[in-house]
Scaffold this motif. Sequence first.
Motif: not given
Length: 326
Positions: A281-285, A319-323, A12-16, A2-10
């Motif tokens: 910052i952790t999510v950005l990592y 659960h795999v996160v796609t960016v 807003c994506g990090v904050l969300f 299963s793959t989570a919705p893709a998150h944009t590397l910006n």
Amino acid sequence: MSTAPAHTLNLCGVLFEAKRIVDAHSRHFLALSVVFLLPLSFSLIIFPTLQLSLTRSYVVSTQFFVFDTPDIQQNLTVHLLYSLFVYIFFLGAIATITYSTCHGFYGRPVNIFPAMKSLIYSFFPLVSTTIAAQLILSLISLTFLLFFTVIIKMGENLGFDTNYNSNYFMASFAFMSAALGLCLIYFQVNWSLACVIVVAESKWGFEPLRRSSYLVKGMRSVSLALMLFFGVMIGFWVWMNSNDVMHFDAVDGWRSWPFGVQVVIGTSLLTLLLLQNTAAITVLYMYCKALHGELAIEIVEEFAREYVSLPFDDEKVPHVVTVVPA
């Protein structure tokens, strides 16, 4: 898989994603915030008023004159103790919240006792890493200062008259200060992931700084935006509330209800900002690792280790996160 919705590397994506993790484990992060961030936020807002009260206590009044006799040694001791208090609680918050955010990002269980236990293993590595970073930044600042001094002395030796009050000197000083500021910001952006690396990868000293500079490649704009966003918001909020608290102290006193309301509101929102900043910052990592192809490898290794003897079904698929780049 299963793959989570893709998150944009910006930004807003990090904050969300950071907000999603905090909301999913709200009680856990609330407990950590009460232990570490709440005292830190309270001290940042109340310290200017405390400092003002200490200064007033040193004023000796007579019938005709008022002599200001500050005790320099006692003021220095208060500032050192306050700095030590802020430093300890800051590192405690970084260690526990980063550890919890990493586990929440992977979908692992998040518990208070493992998070507190991580502080034992991460505290001194965090201390060594922050000292290493400050040492480099101090050497850079000293280099700029020496370079500026050498330029002035060379001009004086060549016969140029140096007027320290002239517009040319002030413009030159402003230019050097701006260059130093940009240089320090550049290093801060490159080292923005260093504390997360200490907690997540058990590195310390100069190694997290080098590792952070590698991971942040391709994401420097997001790191800078994150630093400016929370830096401006936290700095403005602390400045505004500190001034308001000092005003209440001067007019109504410590026992007035507006003073208490201002401290409660200011401390609560500042705690929330610090929590979201640490989680972001952790999510950005994590996103930087995904951009460099390291996150998928870790997920595959963890999946193979935990489910190698189990049959495949939908409930045991990770659960795999796609960016995707912005």
